[in-house]
Structures are given as C-alpha cells and as structure tokens.
Design an enzyme around this catalytic site. Structure first.
Site, PDB file in Angstrom:
ATOM      1  N   CYS A  64      41.828  42.899  31.310  1.00  0.00           N
ATOM      2  CA  CYS A  64      40.877  41.776  31.434  1.00  0.00           C
ATOM      3  C   CYS A  64      39.486  42.094  30.878  1.00  0.00           C
ATOM      4  O   CYS A  64      38.879  41.259  30.210  1.00  0.00           O
ATOM      5  CB  CYS A  64      40.803  41.261  32.864  1.00  0.00           C
ATOM      6  SG  CYS A  64      40.453  42.496  34.126  1.00  0.00           S
ATOM      7  N   ASP A  85      37.785  32.907  32.235  1.00  0.00           N
ATOM      8  CA  ASP A  85      38.627  33.818  32.999  1.00  0.00           C
ATOM      9  C   ASP A  85      39.825  34.261  32.148  1.00  0.00           C
ATOM     10  O   ASP A  85      40.601  33.423  31.705  1.00  0.00           O
ATOM     11  CB  ASP A  85      39.121  33.078  34.253  1.00  0.00           C
ATOM     12  CG  ASP A  85      39.875  33.979  35.215  1.00  0.00           C
ATOM     13  OD1 ASP A  85      40.164  35.135  34.842  1.00  0.00           O
ATOM     14  OD2 ASP A  85      40.178  33.527  36.328  1.00  0.00           O
ATOM     15  N   HIS A  93      42.438  35.901  33.126  1.00  0.00           N
ATOM     16  CA  HIS A  93      43.615  36.203  33.952  1.00  0.00           C
ATOM     17  C   HIS A  93      44.690  35.120  33.891  1.00  0.00           C
ATOM     18  O   HIS A  93      45.122  34.567  34.895  1.00  0.00           O
ATOM     19  CB  HIS A  93      43.190  36.445  35.407  1.00  0.00           C
ATOM     20  CG  HIS A  93      42.240  37.578  35.555  1.00  0.00           C
ATOM     21  ND1 HIS A  93      40.869  37.419  35.498  1.00  0.00           N
ATOM     22  CD2 HIS A  93      42.451  38.896  35.716  1.00  0.00           C
ATOM     23  CE1 HIS A  93      40.284  38.601  35.640  1.00  0.00           C
ATOM     24  NE2 HIS A  93      41.217  39.513  35.783  1.00  0.00           N
TER      25      HIS A  93
END
EC number: 3.4.22.-
Length: 384
Positions: free
Chosen positions: A64, A266, A268
């Site tokens: 990430c 984000d 993820h």
C-alpha cells in the site's frame, strides 16, 4: 455516482482544498468530484509476473505505501507534462503523454516505477520483498529509481533531519545532465516505458523539475495538535503533491482537506493486472477512483508522514520557499520543518545523486541493487 458523492460531503461553507486548488461545495460539487477522479489511483493488483522471477505476483497486504508513492509521483508527472488543471474524463481520448505516464507505473519489471522496481530497490534500503515500507523508505526508493528515468529527468530531493536546504536543491536542479550517448543507446533499445519514449527531454540543460519529499514525524504516538495548521497549509500551496501516511501498516495518499478532515485515495482494493495494448494505449478505467473519496479526522493520522511538492521551474521553487517562510516558519517553536539557505556545516557534504555506471536502465537492476548505491549510502543520514 454523483448523488452518493454529494451525500458523502456535508453542506458547509468551508472550502475544500485539493492539491493546491480550492473548491466550494455549495457552488460546484461536480467540479470537486472531477478533480479528485482525475488523479491517478494505484491500488493492490494481482496476477502480474512474479517479482524477481520467483517472488509474489500480488502486492495485496504489503504494497500500500508503494502504491501511495506511485500516486504522488504520478501527480508530479501529470503536473510536469499536462499541468495541474488537466482533467480526465471517462472514454475521452487522452494526450499521448498521459499514456506514457501511465506506462511508467504498470506492474511489469521493465516499467521504471513499477511495483517490481520499487520492491527490488527497497532491498537496498533494508526491506525484503513483500515487507511493508514506511514513508521515508518509499521516498528513498523513488529518489534512486528517478535516476534511470531519462524521459522525465526529475531531480528528487528527500530532506534529512526535518531540514530543507535551498543551496543543495539549487545545486541538484541546475546540475548538468549526466546522460552519455552510450547510456541513451541502451535506453533507446530497451522495450520499456523509457525505451518507447525516444524523447531527448532528459538531455537539455537547465532547471531539472524538482520532486521535493519531506519525511516528518509530527509527534510520538499521535500527531501533536501544534502541527495541524501548518500541515493543512501545505495542501493549499500550488506546488502541493499531498502527503503519504495513514496508520501503521495501512498507507493512504492524502490529497486535501475539509475543515479538520483529511481527504485521501485508498490503495486497499485488489484489482487485476492491466497491461498496455499493442498501440501503447492503456485501458485506464481502473486507474481512476470514481467513487466518493475517503475522509478521516486529522487527529487520527499516524505521526509518521511524508509531504510532497513539485516545482517545474525555479520560480515555482522560489515561490514555495516564500510560502514556507510565511506560513510554516511563522511558528516560533516546534516548527513542522526547517528551511535553510546554506548547507549545515556539520553535515556530510551534499553530493547530487548520479546514476550508477551500469549499462542498463532501471529495469535490469532487478537481481541485485545493493552494490549500486554503496558510495552514496556513506552520505545518507536517514531520518526516522
């Protein structure tokens, strides 16, 4: 999509700041949505060729912060080639430079800022492949990979000890191009993002566009509230590339704020590997976040962050320095970082990083990068 987005943001007169641009929710929410969805969005991917030949074929669970570093760098390249005001629209034909930028980040070992390259280069920073990176490690990796990117010819400066040294940055950005015709030949023949970019931009003299990364620790276990106003101020600067950070082992790319909430992209989400097509175009639908962006309370931010700024020309850097003097250094004690004119005398001498004497581009560094930067390491003092 837009109605979900509108519900997501409260009715407020407070401005929203995204990477140096101000938006007003009441006046024009759709412009804000377009501005956010135009950013390149890099997420976990799966089913790419194994890293290093035998390593992982997905970065889910560990990549990430690498993806956030890619997003920050991609924003710098968009500002360099297309300008901050460039907008992306689904199904609209995009300029050639846009596809070249995207190709730099595809999940292939021969793309200069791929997950393969970043993970391999991280080995030299003491991170094994599949290990989570912090913001400073990602900054060091981008600095090294940029030396092999002759198309963009970026100068990447990563600050040490919370201190930005104007003299060192000017020295680095004005240093003459290091490329030899032999080095260009090897790049020219290589089937990589660099190889396809038979562009001699990297060979002109003059100011090298600056990617400035400032790793910071804004507290011990939690962010110290004294830093909040200065941190938010950075997102208002026209040079802003946002910030890397988040929570331990959970990285986000922060692109702006509304009141006391940070807005972030984000990484993820796990998507399948996308390659470029025969004509060099990339199916880019999955590289733009078309849902409402995430927000988090600024006080929930982990104190370990890295700020990013892009200065295409020297005047942009000079302007950034004066904004920092005015907005960041007005704090008398506990400044977020220092900006000094001269290289501190007790530091090792500043030596602008140069590409190691190898005959390949970054793509073939693959097997072992630890020998490449041995000399430079003697001059590195990494801040935590």
């Amino acid at each position: 999509m837009e109605s979900d987005f509108l519900e997501e943001f409260p009715e407020t007169d407070e401005p929203v700041w995204i990477l140096g641009k101000q938006h007003h929710l009441k006046a024009d929410k759709s412009k804000l949505l377009l501005d956010i969805s135009a950013r390149l969005w890099f997420t976990y991917r799966r089913k790419f060729s194994p890293i290093g030949g035998t390593g992982p074929s997905s970065d889910a669970g560990w990549g990430c912060m690498l993806r956030c570093g890619q997003m920050m760098l991609a924003q710098a390249l968009i500002c360099r080639h297309l300008g901050r005001d460039w907008q992306w629209e689904k199904h609209r034909r995009q300029p050639e430079e846009y596809h070249k930028i995207l190709q730099c980040f595809l999940d292939r070992k021969d793309c200069c800022y791929s997950i393969h390259q970043m993970a391999q280069m991280g080995v030299g920073e003491g991170k094994s492949i599949g290990e989570w990176f912090g913001p400073n490690t990602v900054a060091q990796v981008l600095k090294k990979l940029a030396l092999f990117d002759e198309w963009n010819s970026l100068a990447v400066y990563v600050s040490m000890d919370n201190t930005v040294v104007i003299e060192d940055i000017k020295k680095m950005c004005w240093s003459p191009p290091q490329s030899s015709s032999a080095a260009y030949g090897s790049v020219h023949s290589h089937r990589s993002a660099l190889g396809r970019n038979k562009n001699t931009a990297g060979f002109c003299s003059g100011w090298k566009p600056l990617l400035l990364i400032i790793p910071l620790r804004l507290g011990i276990n939690h962010i110290n509230p004294i830093y909040i106003d200065a941190f938010k101020e950075c997102f208002k600067m026209p040079q802003s590339l946002g910030a890397l950070g988040g929570k331990p082992n959970n990285a986000y790319y922060f692109i702006g704020f509304l009141d006391n909430e940070l807005i972030y992209l984000d990484p993820h989400t796990t998507q399948i590997f996308v390659d470029s097509e025969e004509n060099g175009m990339v199916d880019d639908q999955s590289f733009h976040c078309q849902q409402a962006p995430h927000r988090m309370k600024i006080m929930n931010l982990d104190p370990s962050v890295a700020l990013g700024f892009f200065c295409k020309e020297e005047k942009d850097f000079d302007n950034w320095c004066s904004l920092v003097q005015k907005e960041i250094l007005k704090q008398q004690s506990l400044r977020m970082f220092e900006l000094v004119q001269k290289h501190p005398p007790h530091w090792p001498p500043f030596i602008p990083p140069t590409k190691p004497e190898v005959t390949t581009t970054g793509a073939e560094l693959i097997e072992s990068t630890d020998k490449l930067f041995e000399l430079e390491e003697e001059f590195e003092i990494l801040s935590v």
